[in-house]
Design a protein around this motif. Structure first.
Motif, PDB file in Angstrom:
ATOM      1  N   GLU A   1       0.851  -1.181   0.000  1.00  0.00           N
ATOM      2  CA  GLU A   1       0.000   0.000   0.000  1.00  0.00           C
ATOM      3  C   GLU A   1       0.891   1.236   0.000  1.00  0.00           C
ATOM      4  N   LYS A   2       0.690   2.104  -0.962  1.00  0.00           N
ATOM      5  CA  LYS A   2       1.505   3.326  -1.038  1.00  0.00           C
ATOM      6  C   LYS A   2       1.026   4.334   0.001  1.00  0.00           C
ATOM      7  N   LEU A   3       1.971   4.808   0.819  1.00  0.00           N
ATOM      8  CA  LEU A   3       1.674   5.818   1.822  1.00  0.00           C
ATOM      9  C   LEU A   3       2.059   7.215   1.362  1.00  0.00           C
ATOM     10  N   ASP A   4       3.141   7.316   0.607  1.00  0.00           N
ATOM     11  CA  ASP A   4       3.628   8.617   0.150  1.00  0.00           C
ATOM     12  C   ASP A   4       4.646   8.388  -0.951  1.00  0.00           C
ATOM     13  N   GLU A   5       4.936   9.386  -1.735  1.00  0.00           N
ATOM     14  CA  GLU A   5       5.940   9.281  -2.795  1.00  0.00           C
ATOM     15  C   GLU A   5       6.522  10.651  -3.081  1.00  0.00           C
ATOM     16  N   GLY A   6       7.668  10.667  -3.759  1.00  0.00           N
ATOM     17  CA  GLY A   6       8.268  11.942  -4.108  1.00  0.00           C
ATOM     18  C   GLY A   6       9.568  11.777  -4.870  1.00  0.00           C
ATOM     19  N   HIS A   7      10.194  12.889  -5.140  1.00  0.00           N
ATOM     20  CA  HIS A   7      11.439  12.925  -5.908  1.00  0.00           C
ATOM     21  C   HIS A   7      12.295  14.067  -5.361  1.00  0.00           C
ATOM     22  N   PHE A   8      13.594  13.940  -5.468  1.00  0.00           N
ATOM     23  CA  PHE A   8      14.475  15.054  -5.173  1.00  0.00           C
ATOM     24  C   PHE A   8      15.687  14.980  -6.093  1.00  0.00           C
ATOM     25  N   TRP A   9      16.314  16.126  -6.267  1.00  0.00           N
ATOM     26  CA  TRP A   9      17.431  16.217  -7.204  1.00  0.00           C
ATOM     27  C   TRP A   9      18.764  16.206  -6.451  1.00  0.00           C
ATOM     28  N   LEU A  10      19.744  15.586  -7.048  1.00  0.00           N
ATOM     29  CA  LEU A  10      21.061  15.475  -6.426  1.00  0.00           C
ATOM     30  C   LEU A  10      21.823  16.776  -6.678  1.00  0.00           C
ATOM     31  N   SER A  11      21.537  17.740  -5.830  1.00  0.00           N
ATOM     32  CA  SER A  11      22.104  19.078  -5.985  1.00  0.00           C
ATOM     33  C   SER A  11      22.070  19.781  -4.640  1.00  0.00           C
ATOM     34  N   GLU A  12      22.578  20.993  -4.606  1.00  0.00           N
ATOM     35  CA  GLU A  12      22.536  21.797  -3.391  1.00  0.00           C
ATOM     36  C   GLU A  12      21.139  22.335  -3.115  1.00  0.00           C
ATOM     37  N   THR A  13      20.252  22.226  -4.107  1.00  0.00           N
ATOM     38  CA  THR A  13      18.844  22.618  -3.950  1.00  0.00           C
ATOM     39  C   THR A  13      17.977  21.434  -4.381  1.00  0.00           C
ATOM     40  N   PRO A  14      17.926  20.386  -3.572  1.00  0.00           N
ATOM     41  CA  PRO A  14      17.291  19.135  -3.996  1.00  0.00           C
ATOM     42  C   PRO A  14      15.798  19.256  -4.299  1.00  0.00           C
ATOM     43  N   ASP A  15      15.142  20.277  -3.764  1.00  0.00           N
ATOM     44  CA  ASP A  15      13.717  20.454  -4.026  1.00  0.00           C
ATOM     45  C   ASP A  15      13.439  21.205  -5.325  1.00  0.00           C
ATOM     46  N   VAL A  16      14.493  21.693  -5.975  1.00  0.00           N
ATOM     47  CA  VAL A  16      14.321  22.450  -7.220  1.00  0.00           C
ATOM     48  C   VAL A  16      14.410  21.486  -8.406  1.00  0.00           C
ATOM     49  N   THR A  17      13.321  21.361  -9.126  1.00  0.00           N
ATOM     50  CA  THR A  17      13.249  20.444 -10.259  1.00  0.00           C
ATOM     51  C   THR A  17      14.317  20.766 -11.295  1.00  0.00           C
TER      52      THR A  17
ATOM     53  N   TRP B   1      11.422   8.181  -4.721  1.00  0.00           N
ATOM     54  CA  TRP B   1      11.171   7.384  -3.527  1.00  0.00           C
ATOM     55  C   TRP B   1       9.684   7.128  -3.337  1.00  0.00           C
ATOM     56  N   VAL B   2       9.403   6.066  -2.607  1.00  0.00           N
ATOM     57  CA  VAL B   2       8.030   5.752  -2.234  1.00  0.00           C
ATOM     58  C   VAL B   2       8.053   5.131  -0.838  1.00  0.00           C
ATOM     59  N   ARG B   3       7.097   5.522  -0.027  1.00  0.00           N
ATOM     60  CA  ARG B   3       6.953   4.933   1.304  1.00  0.00           C
ATOM     61  C   ARG B   3       5.790   3.941   1.246  1.00  0.00           C
ATOM     62  N   LEU B   4       6.059   2.704   1.666  1.00  0.00           N
ATOM     63  CA  LEU B   4       5.117   1.616   1.452  1.00  0.00           C
ATOM     64  C   LEU B   4       4.772   0.904   2.753  1.00  0.00           C
ATOM     65  N   LYS B   5       3.543   0.418   2.831  1.00  0.00           N
ATOM     66  CA  LYS B   5       3.146  -0.514   3.878  1.00  0.00           C
ATOM     67  C   LYS B   5       3.085  -1.902   3.262  1.00  0.00           C
ATOM     68  N   ASP B   6       3.809  -2.842   3.847  1.00  0.00           N
ATOM     69  CA  ASP B   6       3.828  -4.216   3.355  1.00  0.00           C
ATOM     70  C   ASP B   6       2.628  -4.958   3.946  1.00  0.00           C
ATOM     71  N   ARG B   7       1.677  -5.288   3.103  1.00  0.00           N
ATOM     72  CA  ARG B   7       0.472  -5.963   3.586  1.00  0.00           C
ATOM     73  C   ARG B   7       0.766  -7.358   4.135  1.00  0.00           C
ATOM     74  N   ARG B   8       1.911  -7.921   3.751  1.00  0.00           N
ATOM     75  CA  ARG B   8       2.280  -9.246   4.229  1.00  0.00           C
ATOM     76  C   ARG B   8       3.316  -9.200   5.350  1.00  0.00           C
ATOM     77  N   GLY B   9       3.707  -8.026   5.739  1.00  0.00           N
ATOM     78  CA  GLY B   9       4.772  -7.878   6.721  1.00  0.00           C
ATOM     79  C   GLY B   9       4.332  -8.242   8.130  1.00  0.00           C
ATOM     80  N   GLN B  10       5.271  -8.719   8.926  1.00  0.00           N
ATOM     81  CA  GLN B  10       5.002  -9.076  10.318  1.00  0.00           C
ATOM     82  C   GLN B  10       5.174  -7.884  11.256  1.00  0.00           C
ATOM     83  N   PHE B  11       5.817  -6.832  10.776  1.00  0.00           N
ATOM     84  CA  PHE B  11       6.136  -5.704  11.643  1.00  0.00           C
ATOM     85  C   PHE B  11       5.440  -4.445  11.126  1.00  0.00           C
ATOM     86  N   ASP B  12       5.020  -3.628  12.051  1.00  0.00           N
ATOM     87  CA  ASP B  12       4.272  -2.432  11.698  1.00  0.00           C
ATOM     88  C   ASP B  12       5.229  -1.279  11.403  1.00  0.00           C
ATOM     89  N   ARG B  13       6.165  -1.520  10.473  1.00  0.00           N
ATOM     90  CA  ARG B  13       7.108  -0.489  10.071  1.00  0.00           C
ATOM     91  C   ARG B  13       7.017  -0.319   8.551  1.00  0.00           C
TER      92      ARG B  13
END
Length: 303
Positions: A108-124, A139-151
């Protein structure tokens, strides 16, 4: 399937048969699809790429040098996955993507995003240091529906510059610090083409356990990353090349494609997949793989 991988499967298969929540992870530089590669052009090998991914069947897949039409092709051929990625030049469709894929049914997707490898990573599209090209991470933050741990799992995929030495070192520091912020309370999995050998400064910056937060900084201390391949093969050995130049059997060279983990994750297996056909590999990089398992969180040593 090569001999080393078969042996690793024999070692871990008893555990895999009874533990359903092991994570299969792959990192794969696809080689950008408009390159003038003659007999190795994308149109002539794209089915081979999809088949190679399908054989390993990763739960998480990080790709590099992925153009929009390559991402679309894999979406079509790998319908069990959800993908995300944006062009590095404009945050839309222009330029290579650090596209990543995850199995839709499992996560289950909780959040997602992108950043740039620079001194201003939030600047596209931003670029810094001595980087020759715009570089980024997705990047994407995920909940593993089959996981044993709530992380949750924070999955990051990136591609470092191939020329800029300073850029690679600074990118490693940025990745580590950004992962510490985005990955608070998460286990972290990082995939990428780092264009750096394991004896390089970027490698040290990413994996050095002695790294501390900058003096006077309020940012979290850098997370401790583990190199999955080195966890399985503790000593640097000949034959660890991950760049093939499309030629089957190439083993001499540097291991520049890595899968790293942080948090409560055990490494069950790690491999360089040297799949080939008729003397050719599916891309000019070998895919690298790991089989992982979430565990109770191990305390990190104080810094």
């Amino acid at each position: 399937m090569n001999r080393i991988w078969c042996l690793l499967l024999l070692i871990v298969s008893p555990m895999m048969s009874v533990v359903a929540d092991d994570l299969r992870v792959m990192s794969f530089n696809l080689r950008y699809g408009t390159a003038r590669d003659g007999g190795n052009h994308w149109d002539k090998r794209k089915e081979f790429v999809a088949e190679t991914i399908g054989v390993f069947s990763p739960d998480l897949l990080g790709t590099q040098e992925t153009l929009g039409f390559q991402k679309d092709y894999l979406n079509e051929k790998l319908p069990a996955y959800t993908s995300l990625g944006v062009g590095r030049d404009d945050g839309g469709d222009t330029g290579e993507m650090t596209a990543l894929f995850y199995k839709t049914e499992r996560f289950e997707k909780l959040d997602e995003g992108h950043f740039w490898l620079s001194e201003t990573p939030d600047v596209t599209g931003s670029i810094s240091w001595d980087s020759s090209l715009t570089r980024m991470a997705s990047w994407v933050r995920l909940k593993d529906r089959r996981g044993q741990f709530d992380r949750p799992i924070l999955f990051i995929n990136t591609h470092f510059d191939h020329k800029g030495k300073e850029a690679r070192e600074e990118s490693a520091k940025l990745i580590r610090q950004t992962a510490s912020v985005l990955g608070k309370g998460c286990d972290i999995i990082l995939t990428g083409d780092f264009n750096a050998a394991v004896d390089s400064l970027p490698y040290q910056r990413l994996f050095d356990k002695s790294q501390r937060r900058p003096p006077g900084s309020d940012s979290p201390r850098p997370r401790l990353f583990t190199d999955t391949y080195r966890q399985v093969a503790p000593k640097d050995q000949p034959g660890e090349a991950t760049f093939s130049g499309f030629r089957a059997g190439v083993v001499d060279g540097s291991r520049i494609d890595w899968i790293a983990v942080a948090g409560g994750i055990d490494v069950l297996a790690a491999n360089i997949d040297r799949t080939s056909r008729d003397g050719r590999t599916p891309s000019d990089h070998y895919p690298v793989t790991a089989i992982l398992r979430q565990t109770p969180v191990k305390p990190e040593s104080p810094q």
